[in-house]
Design an enzyme around this catalytic site. Structure first.
Site, PDB file in Angstrom:
ATOM      1  N   LEU A  45       0.822  -1.218   0.000  1.00 20.61           N
ATOM      2  CA  LEU A  45       0.000   0.000   0.000  1.00 20.61           C
ATOM      3  C   LEU A  45       0.848   1.257   0.000  1.00 20.61           C
ATOM      4  O   LEU A  45       1.792   1.383   0.777  1.00 20.61           O
ATOM      5  CB  LEU A  45      -0.913  -0.018   1.235  1.00 20.61           C
ATOM      6  CG  LEU A  45      -1.857   1.165   1.406  1.00 20.61           C
ATOM      7  CD1 LEU A  45      -3.218   0.689   1.942  1.00 20.61           C
ATOM      8  CD2 LEU A  45      -1.283   2.229   2.340  1.00 20.61           C
ATOM      9  N   ASN A  47       0.618   5.399   0.514  1.00 23.76           N
ATOM     10  CA  ASN A  47      -0.240   6.550   0.830  1.00 23.76           C
ATOM     11  C   ASN A  47       0.535   7.845   0.659  1.00 23.76           C
ATOM     12  O   ASN A  47       1.122   8.015  -0.422  1.00 23.76           O
ATOM     13  CB  ASN A  47      -1.058   6.387   2.119  1.00 23.76           C
ATOM     14  CG  ASN A  47      -0.293   6.125   3.396  1.00 23.76           C
ATOM     15  OD1 ASN A  47       0.502   5.209   3.481  1.00 23.76           O
ATOM     16  ND2 ASN A  47      -0.559   6.904   4.410  1.00 23.76           N
ATOM     17  N   ASP A  48       0.506   8.763   1.591  1.00 24.55           N
ATOM     18  CA  ASP A  48       0.962  10.142   1.363  1.00 24.55           C
ATOM     19  C   ASP A  48       2.293  10.287   0.610  1.00 24.55           C
ATOM     20  O   ASP A  48       3.259   9.589   0.934  1.00 24.55           O
ATOM     21  CB  ASP A  48       1.191  10.860   2.700  1.00 24.55           C
ATOM     22  CG  ASP A  48       0.120  10.611   3.711  1.00 24.55           C
ATOM     23  OD1 ASP A  48      -0.845   9.901   3.415  1.00 24.55           O
ATOM     24  OD2 ASP A  48       0.271  11.134   4.825  1.00 24.55           O
ATOM     25  N   GLN A  64       4.609   7.168   1.650  1.00 22.22           N
ATOM     26  CA  GLN A  64       4.316   6.222   2.727  1.00 22.22           C
ATOM     27  C   GLN A  64       4.099   4.850   2.105  1.00 22.22           C
ATOM     28  O   GLN A  64       3.424   4.720   1.077  1.00 22.22           O
ATOM     29  CB  GLN A  64       3.035   6.652   3.458  1.00 22.22           C
ATOM     30  CG  GLN A  64       3.205   7.847   4.360  1.00 22.22           C
ATOM     31  CD  GLN A  64       3.893   7.462   5.643  1.00 22.22           C
ATOM     32  OE1 GLN A  64       3.305   6.864   6.521  1.00 22.22           O
ATOM     33  NE2 GLN A  64       5.164   7.818   5.767  1.00 22.22           N
ATOM     34  N   TYR A 107       6.234   7.869   9.857  1.00 18.36           N
ATOM     35  CA  TYR A 107       5.071   8.563   9.304  1.00 18.36           C
ATOM     36  C   TYR A 107       5.495   9.758   8.446  1.00 18.36           C
ATOM     37  O   TYR A 107       6.671  10.021   8.252  1.00 18.36           O
ATOM     38  CB  TYR A 107       4.113   8.957  10.434  1.00 18.36           C
ATOM     39  CG  TYR A 107       3.173   7.832  10.830  1.00 18.36           C
ATOM     40  CD1 TYR A 107       3.338   6.535  10.345  1.00 18.36           C
ATOM     41  CD2 TYR A 107       2.095   8.064  11.678  1.00 18.36           C
ATOM     42  CE1 TYR A 107       2.463   5.515  10.703  1.00 18.36           C
ATOM     43  CE2 TYR A 107       1.216   7.048  12.038  1.00 18.36           C
ATOM     44  CZ  TYR A 107       1.404   5.776  11.550  1.00 18.36           C
ATOM     45  OH  TYR A 107       0.535   4.776  11.891  1.00 18.36           O
ATOM     46  N   ARG A 168       1.461  15.193  14.159  1.00 17.26           N
ATOM     47  CA  ARG A 168       2.292  14.580  13.108  1.00 17.26           C
ATOM     48  C   ARG A 168       2.398  15.411  11.834  1.00 17.26           C
ATOM     49  O   ARG A 168       1.725  16.411  11.672  1.00 17.26           O
ATOM     50  CB  ARG A 168       1.753  13.191  12.764  1.00 17.26           C
ATOM     51  CG  ARG A 168       0.307  13.142  12.344  1.00 17.26           C
ATOM     52  CD  ARG A 168      -0.111  11.686  12.026  1.00 17.26           C
ATOM     53  NE  ARG A 168      -1.537  11.585  11.820  1.00 17.26           N
ATOM     54  CZ  ARG A 168      -2.415  11.259  12.758  1.00 17.26           C
ATOM     55  NH1 ARG A 168      -2.004  10.970  13.975  1.00 17.26           N
ATOM     56  NH2 ARG A 168      -3.713  11.210  12.481  1.00 17.26           N
ATOM     57  N   ASP A 169       3.236  14.890  10.923  1.00 21.64           N
ATOM     58  CA  ASP A 169       3.384  15.375   9.547  1.00 21.64           C
ATOM     59  C   ASP A 169       4.059  16.757   9.473  1.00 21.64           C
ATOM     60  O   ASP A 169       3.505  17.706   8.908  1.00 21.64           O
ATOM     61  CB  ASP A 169       2.020  15.415   8.820  1.00 21.64           C
ATOM     62  CG  ASP A 169       1.241  14.120   8.974  1.00 21.64           C
ATOM     63  OD1 ASP A 169       1.887  13.076   9.205  1.00 21.64           O
ATOM     64  OD2 ASP A 169      -0.004  14.135   8.866  1.00 21.64           O
ATOM     65  N   GLU A 225      -4.516  16.731   9.290  1.00 20.67           N
ATOM     66  CA  GLU A 225      -3.311  16.002   8.875  1.00 20.67           C
ATOM     67  C   GLU A 225      -2.583  16.778   7.776  1.00 20.67           C
ATOM     68  O   GLU A 225      -3.162  17.609   7.071  1.00 20.67           O
ATOM     69  CB  GLU A 225      -3.701  14.612   8.353  1.00 20.67           C
ATOM     70  CG  GLU A 225      -4.318  13.723   9.426  1.00 20.67           C
ATOM     71  CD  GLU A 225      -4.445  12.270   8.999  1.00 20.67           C
ATOM     72  OE1 GLU A 225      -4.998  12.006   7.917  1.00 20.67           O
ATOM     73  OE2 GLU A 225      -3.985  11.392   9.754  1.00 20.67           O
TER      74      GLU A 225
HETATM   75  C1  FRU Z   1      -2.362  10.704   6.225  1.00 18.37           C
HETATM   76  C2  FRU Z   1      -1.644  10.013   7.365  1.00 18.37           C
HETATM   77  C3  FRU Z   1      -0.659  10.931   8.060  1.00 18.37           C
HETATM   78  C4  FRU Z   1       0.327   9.973   8.659  1.00 18.37           C
HETATM   79  C5  FRU Z   1       0.403   8.891   7.604  1.00 18.37           C
HETATM   80  C6  FRU Z   1       0.616   7.512   8.136  1.00 18.37           C
HETATM   81  O1  FRU Z   1      -2.839   9.810   5.281  1.00 18.37           O
HETATM   82  O2  FRU Z   1      -2.574   9.489   8.297  1.00 18.37           O
HETATM   83  O3  FRU Z   1      -1.256  11.810   8.997  1.00 18.37           O
HETATM   84  O4  FRU Z   1       1.564  10.551   8.908  1.00 18.37           O
HETATM   85  O5  FRU Z   1      -0.831   8.934   6.914  1.00 18.37           O
HETATM   86  O6  FRU Z   1       0.750   6.605   7.089  1.00 18.37           O
END
Ligand code: FRU
Length: 495
Positions: A45, A47-48, A64, A107, A168-169, A225
């Site tokens: 998977l 993601n970001d 991610q 993350y 986070r982030d 986020e």
């Molecule tokens: C957004 C999120 C972020 C986090 C990451 C974890 O999609 O939830 O806030 O850092 O994905 O995978």
């Protein structure tokens, strides 16, 4: 899909037999939904987007990544480099969950340059035996030979008083000689907030809490986020992804949103006078975008073409999601415009054009067709009450874009698109344009569509999962005629 146990989700890539990984790679590679010019995970998977930067003559784009399947498990950063943001070289996992502070996930975070070196600031996610969450902000230095040196301790050990561990982030930027980080947070009343930190005399291991940014968004979701702050065309802009907004008419229809506020940020009082929150994308699948400045000084955005907590048709095949194509941002009339990255023109081959009328009887049917292309449609005259553009059509499938002339409304309808994510309610997404529709620039890949309306005034981004025979392109109207110029290019990607 079979439930994944916690143990399975938190298995480290390094502990998995190479044969198991090879099997997964083969399974994923044989998926008929693999994209050709979008960044997508080799397995597992995505993601970001993370750590986007143009550094030392090269682009770095990470994301991610949970390698072992299409679930949110133990996250790594997978990195690509690129000379042009059009083709990408996979570099493999660059940040791994290998310290006590990021043991449960590296993350999201951002990249920055300091004294000729590339650095990443990201969130270390840790859980204790009771599965209690701890978030800290960490820094890693990328040495010239590519090796990674994480700082021994988090540079921000925990959230300040008054906030939960949804902290986070970090997005790093420079202001008046110091590095700043804007961090997504949740206060103890479970409301989303932005927190600002800055370095003390540019020392990367010394960060002080500046405070919470005052905005007009007192009660606007329970968590914000992936914030991103930048100055563009004289305006201060914050992008972020709020969670917990209720749908209002055509707005906020996805499980989570991403959008921006624009105005004037006063760093002394930490106050942001801004306009209303505007969604960045009006399609089904868009989240957690991040921006950076390219070699020409342009602000470029890349988003995650997916959302959390939705099951996608490729989950069963052991992979999920991709990144969007890069978009160039500008501020025009107080709003963000997003245009596809110009360099993507390099992918164009086999240009075809057509000029003609479409009406309710004669469906304008084009001889050309395809599954990976860019389609430019100029609306030269419009006397139709509604115009219908159908893409990726077959006897069974059609992805429908409707333009309602009176309402100036554009609607994307996925009802007949093919397989669908299985927990998304309603099949359409709509938005009212600021000006009558004159131009559509549509990027189609094997399993996605990105629709740019009126030269970046609005964008609708979605995954679609049509059958392989769904290659047709059709146009018709409800009543009245429309005079159109079509220009189509096949896009030749390498992935
Ligand atoms: C957004 C999120 C972020 C986090 C990451 C974890 O999609 O939830 O806030 O850092 O994905 O995978």
């Amino acid at each position: 899909m079979a439930e994944w146990s916690r143990e399975e989700r938190y298995r480290r890539l390094e502990d998995v037999e190479s044969t198991q990984l090879e099997d997964l790679k083969h399974q994923v590679a044989s998926s008929k939904y693999r994209q050709t010019y979008h960044i997508q995970p080799e397995t597992g998977l995505l993601n970001d987007p993370n750590g986007l930067i143009y550094f030392d003559g090269k682009y770095y784009v990470s994301h991610q990544w949970f390698p072992l399947g299409a679930v949110h498990g133990l996250k790594y950063w997978f990195n690509y480099t690129s000379d042009d943001l059009v083709t990408f070289e996979p570099q493999g996992p660059i940040l791994k969950p290998d310290t006590p502070y990021d043991s449960h996930g590296v993350y999201s975070g951002s990249a920055f340059e300091h004294e000729g070196h590339l650095y990443y600031m990201y969130t270390g996610n840790h859980r204790d035996d009771n599965w209690e969450r701890y978030a800290s902000q960490m820094i890693a230095k990328v040495e010239k030979d590519g090796t990674i040196h994480k700082f021994g301790q988090p540079v921000i050990a925990h959230q300040p008083d008054g906030y939960t561990s949804h902290f986070r982030d970090p997005k790093v930027f420079e202001y008046e000689g110091e590095f700043y980080a804007i961090i997504g947070a949740q206060n103890n009343n479970e409301l989303g907030r932005f927190l600002f930190y800055k370095t003390v005399e540019r020392q990367l291991d010394k960060w002080e809490f500046v405070g919470e940014l005052h905005t007009n968004l007192e009660d606007f979701g329970y968590m914000w986020e992936c914030p991103d702050y930048f100055k563009l065309d004289g305006e201060d802009v914050i992008l972020f992804s709020p969670q917990g907004l209720e749908a209002k008419g055509d707005k906020f229809r996805n499980i989570y949103q991403s959008g921006y506020i624009i105005g004037e940020l006063d760093f002394d009082s930490l106050t942001f006078e801004h306009n209303e929150f505007i969604e960045l994308d009006n399609g089904f699948d868009f989240y957690a975008p991040q921006t950076f400045v390219d070699e020409h000084g342009k602000r470029i955005l890349i988003g995650w073409m997916g959302l959390p907590e939705i099951n996608y048709p490729t989950d069963e095949e052991g992979w999920a999601h991709c990144l969007t194509i890069p978009r160039e941002l500008s501020v025009e009339d107080g709003k963000l415009r997003q245009r596809p990255l110009k360099a993507l023109e390099k992918l164009r081959t086999n240009k075809e054009t057509a000029l003609g009328y479409a009406d309710k009887f004669s469906r304008m049917l084009y001889p050309y067709e395809g599954t990976q292309y860019e389609l430019n449609i100029e609306i030269l005259e419009n006397e139709a009450s509604e115009i219908y553009f159908e893409l990726r059509t077959s006897r069974k499938c059609s992805t429908l874009i409707t333009y309602n002339t009176r309402e100036q409304k554009i609607t994307l309808d996925r009802t007949e698109s093919g397989l669908l994510p299985n927990n998304v309610t309603d099949m359409t997404r709509s938005t009212i344009l600021d000006t009558p529709l004159k131009h559509l620039q549509i990027f189609v890949d094997t399993s996605s569509i990105e629709i740019f309306c009126n030269d970046g005034e609005r964008v609708l981004t979605s995954r679609i999962f049509p059958d392989e025979a769904a290659t047709g392109i059709k146009t018709s109207t409800m009543s009245g005629q429309v005079y159109l110029q079509f220009t189509k290019y096949e896009l030749k990607g390498e992935r």
